[in-house]
Design a protein around this motif. Structure first.
Motif, PDB file in Angstrom:
ATOM      1  N   ARG A  29       4.217  12.139  -7.102  1.00  0.00           N
ATOM      2  CA  ARG A  29       3.056  11.765  -7.912  1.00  0.00           C
ATOM      3  C   ARG A  29       1.861  11.759  -6.983  1.00  0.00           C
ATOM      4  O   ARG A  29       1.987  11.531  -5.789  1.00  0.00           O
ATOM      5  CB  ARG A  29       3.233  10.379  -8.518  1.00  0.00           C
ATOM      6  N   VAL A  30       0.696  11.965  -7.552  1.00  0.00           N
ATOM      7  CA  VAL A  30      -0.538  11.942  -6.766  1.00  0.00           C
ATOM      8  C   VAL A  30      -1.497  10.953  -7.423  1.00  0.00           C
ATOM      9  O   VAL A  30      -1.696  10.981  -8.636  1.00  0.00           O
ATOM     10  CB  VAL A  30      -1.198  13.339  -6.694  1.00  0.00           C
ATOM     11  N   ARG A  31      -2.052  10.082  -6.585  1.00  0.00           N
ATOM     12  CA  ARG A  31      -3.099   9.151  -7.034  1.00  0.00           C
ATOM     13  C   ARG A  31      -4.338   9.457  -6.208  1.00  0.00           C
ATOM     14  O   ARG A  31      -4.240   9.682  -5.014  1.00  0.00           O
ATOM     15  CB  ARG A  31      -2.688   7.702  -6.784  1.00  0.00           C
ATOM     16  N   VAL A  32      -5.489   9.433  -6.862  1.00  0.00           N
ATOM     17  CA  VAL A  32      -6.747   9.688  -6.176  1.00  0.00           C
ATOM     18  C   VAL A  32      -7.677   8.505  -6.418  1.00  0.00           C
ATOM     19  O   VAL A  32      -7.766   7.993  -7.537  1.00  0.00           O
ATOM     20  CB  VAL A  32      -7.407  10.997  -6.682  1.00  0.00           C
ATOM     21  N   SER A  33      -8.352   8.068  -5.346  1.00  0.00           N
ATOM     22  CA  SER A  33      -9.269   6.940  -5.489  1.00  0.00           C
ATOM     23  C   SER A  33     -10.411   7.079  -4.490  1.00  0.00           C
ATOM     24  O   SER A  33     -10.360   7.886  -3.571  1.00  0.00           O
ATOM     25  CB  SER A  33      -8.533   5.615  -5.258  1.00  0.00           C
ATOM     26  N   LEU A  34     -11.424   6.279  -4.706  1.00  0.00           N
ATOM     27  CA  LEU A  34     -12.541   6.179  -3.781  1.00  0.00           C
ATOM     28  C   LEU A  34     -12.443   4.800  -3.151  1.00  0.00           C
ATOM     29  O   LEU A  34     -12.382   3.788  -3.850  1.00  0.00           O
ATOM     30  CB  LEU A  34     -13.868   6.335  -4.529  1.00  0.00           C
ATOM     31  N   ASN A  35     -12.388   4.754  -1.819  1.00  0.00           N
ATOM     32  CA  ASN A  35     -12.201   3.489  -1.119  1.00  0.00           C
ATOM     33  C   ASN A  35     -13.130   3.430   0.086  1.00  0.00           C
ATOM     34  O   ASN A  35     -12.938   4.171   1.050  1.00  0.00           O
ATOM     35  CB  ASN A  35     -10.738   3.345  -0.687  1.00  0.00           C
ATOM     36  N   GLU A  36     -14.137   2.568   0.005  1.00  0.00           N
ATOM     37  CA  GLU A  36     -15.072   2.361   1.112  1.00  0.00           C
ATOM     38  C   GLU A  36     -15.632   3.670   1.680  1.00  0.00           C
ATOM     39  O   GLU A  36     -15.626   3.907   2.880  1.00  0.00           O
ATOM     40  CB  GLU A  36     -14.402   1.538   2.210  1.00  0.00           C
ATOM     41  N   GLY A  37     -16.103   4.520   0.789  1.00  0.00           N
ATOM     42  CA  GLY A  37     -16.740   5.766   1.212  1.00  0.00           C
ATOM     43  C   GLY A  37     -15.780   6.894   1.546  1.00  0.00           C
ATOM     44  O   GLY A  37     -16.199   7.940   2.026  1.00  0.00           O
ATOM     45  N   GLU A  38     -14.496   6.686   1.298  1.00  0.00           N
ATOM     46  CA  GLU A  38     -13.521   7.747   1.544  1.00  0.00           C
ATOM     47  C   GLU A  38     -12.844   8.142   0.239  1.00  0.00           C
ATOM     48  O   GLU A  38     -12.501   7.287  -0.581  1.00  0.00           O
ATOM     49  CB  GLU A  38     -12.437   7.286   2.520  1.00  0.00           C
ATOM     50  N   ALA A  39     -12.655   9.446   0.080  1.00  0.00           N
ATOM     51  CA  ALA A  39     -11.834   9.954  -1.010  1.00  0.00           C
ATOM     52  C   ALA A  39     -10.399   9.923  -0.503  1.00  0.00           C
ATOM     53  O   ALA A  39     -10.098  10.455   0.564  1.00  0.00           O
ATOM     54  CB  ALA A  39     -12.244  11.379  -1.366  1.00  0.00           C
ATOM     55  N   VAL A  40      -9.527   9.259  -1.250  1.00  0.00           N
ATOM     56  CA  VAL A  40      -8.146   9.081  -0.821  1.00  0.00           C
ATOM     57  C   VAL A  40      -7.215   9.681  -1.863  1.00  0.00           C
ATOM     58  O   VAL A  40      -7.272   9.320  -3.038  1.00  0.00           O
ATOM     59  CB  VAL A  40      -7.798   7.589  -0.623  1.00  0.00           C
ATOM     60  N   ALA A  41      -6.360  10.604  -1.416  1.00  0.00           N
ATOM     61  CA  ALA A  41      -5.287  11.143  -2.254  1.00  0.00           C
ATOM     62  C   ALA A  41      -3.986  10.591  -1.692  1.00  0.00           C
ATOM     63  O   ALA A  41      -3.719  10.725  -0.495  1.00  0.00           O
ATOM     64  CB  ALA A  41      -5.280  12.663  -2.224  1.00  0.00           C
ATOM     65  N   GLU A  42      -3.215   9.923  -2.535  1.00  0.00           N
ATOM     66  CA  GLU A  42      -1.927   9.383  -2.108  1.00  0.00           C
ATOM     67  C   GLU A  42      -0.815  10.184  -2.756  1.00  0.00           C
ATOM     68  O   GLU A  42      -0.749  10.261  -3.989  1.00  0.00           O
ATOM     69  CB  GLU A  42      -1.776   7.917  -2.507  1.00  0.00           C
ATOM     70  N   ILE A  43       0.050  10.777  -1.936  1.00  0.00           N
ATOM     71  CA  ILE A  43       1.218  11.478  -2.423  1.00  0.00           C
ATOM     72  C   ILE A  43       2.367  10.488  -2.344  1.00  0.00           C
ATOM     73  O   ILE A  43       2.671   9.968  -1.266  1.00  0.00           O
ATOM     74  CB  ILE A  43       1.512  12.752  -1.601  1.00  0.00           C
ATOM     75  N   VAL A  44       2.983  10.198  -3.471  1.00  0.00           N
ATOM     76  CA  VAL A  44       4.042   9.193  -3.546  1.00  0.00           C
ATOM     77  C   VAL A  44       5.322   9.889  -3.983  1.00  0.00           C
ATOM     78  O   VAL A  44       5.331  10.601  -4.994  1.00  0.00           O
ATOM     79  CB  VAL A  44       3.689   8.083  -4.565  1.00  0.00           C
ATOM     80  N   ASP A  45       6.410   9.691  -3.221  1.00  0.00           N
ATOM     81  CA  ASP A  45       7.687  10.268  -3.623  1.00  0.00           C
ATOM     82  C   ASP A  45       8.770   9.205  -3.664  1.00  0.00           C
ATOM     83  O   ASP A  45       8.567   8.081  -3.220  1.00  0.00           O
ATOM     84  CB  ASP A  45       8.077  11.451  -2.726  1.00  0.00           C
ATOM     85  N   THR A  46       9.910   9.583  -4.210  1.00  0.00           N
ATOM     86  CA  THR A  46      11.015   8.647  -4.400  1.00  0.00           C
ATOM     87  C   THR A  46      12.079   8.770  -3.317  1.00  0.00           C
ATOM     88  O   THR A  46      13.146   8.184  -3.443  1.00  0.00           O
ATOM     89  CB  THR A  46      11.668   8.873  -5.778  1.00  0.00           C
ATOM     90  N   GLY A  47      11.789   9.523  -2.270  1.00  0.00           N
ATOM     91  CA  GLY A  47      12.759   9.709  -1.198  1.00  0.00           C
ATOM     92  C   GLY A  47      12.760   8.566  -0.202  1.00  0.00           C
ATOM     93  O   GLY A  47      12.010   7.601  -0.335  1.00  0.00           O
ATOM     94  N   PRO A  48      13.586   8.705   0.837  1.00  0.00           N
ATOM     95  CA  PRO A  48      13.699   7.644   1.839  1.00  0.00           C
ATOM     96  C   PRO A  48      12.488   7.550   2.746  1.00  0.00           C
ATOM     97  O   PRO A  48      12.278   6.531   3.400  1.00  0.00           O
ATOM     98  CB  PRO A  48      14.945   8.045   2.629  1.00  0.00           C
ATOM     99  N   GLY A  49      11.693   8.591   2.800  1.00  0.00           N
ATOM    100  CA  GLY A  49      10.513   8.571   3.660  1.00  0.00           C
ATOM    101  C   GLY A  49      10.875   8.678   5.124  1.00  0.00           C
ATOM    102  O   GLY A  49      11.958   9.119   5.492  1.00  0.00           O
ATOM    103  N   ILE A  50       9.965   8.253   5.936  1.00  0.00           N
ATOM    104  CA  ILE A  50      10.104   8.307   7.395  1.00  0.00           C
ATOM    105  C   ILE A  50      10.209   6.873   7.892  1.00  0.00           C
ATOM    106  O   ILE A  50       9.404   6.029   7.485  1.00  0.00           O
ATOM    107  CB  ILE A  50       8.890   9.027   8.017  1.00  0.00           C
TER     108      ILE A  50
END
Length: 121
Positions: A29-50
């Motif tokens: 999934r991808v979430r996009v937001s504006l946070n303190e002058g930065e455009a932030v795209a968050e890629i979220v997955d259901t795996g174990p990650g790092i």
């Protein structure tokens, strides 16, 4: 959300992160937001990650986590190093986080403007 970026570079960065999310996490999934002058795209997955202790090493060229090597998935270990290089060339960065939603990879770059800031006359 306006950003001043090289579209080819940012597309490569996001394509790589989305490909990783689907390859190792099955769903993204991808979430996009504006946070303190930065455009932030968050890629979220259901795996174990790092694992947290490998966050820094994961951005080193040719490094693959133990679980990535054992997964049987193809990879050279260059993708995340390239992603961080592209983000930093744009004045931003890529990082990792584990959350209740899954494994999160935020990509932040400076926004072209921050509408929450009021102009001073």
């Amino acid at each position: 959300m306006p950003v001043d970026v090289d579209p080819v570079g940012i597309r490569r960065l996001l394509d790589n992160l989305l490909e990783n999310a689907i390859k190792y996490g099955e769903r993204a999934r991808v979430r996009v937001s504006l946070n303190e002058g930065e455009a932030v795209a968050e890629i979220v997955d259901t795996g174990p990650g790092i694992p947290e202790e490998e966050y820094d090493r994961a951005f080193e060229p040719f490094y693959r986590t133990d679980s990535a090597r054992k997964s049987g998935q193809k990879g050279s270990g260059l993708g995340l190093a390239v992603c961080r290089s592209i983000a930093r060339a744009h004045g931003g960065d890529v990082s990792f986080a584990h959350s209740g939603d899954g494994f999160v990879v935020p990509v932040a770059v400076p926004a072209a403007y921050d509408p929450s800031l009021k102009a001073v006359a």
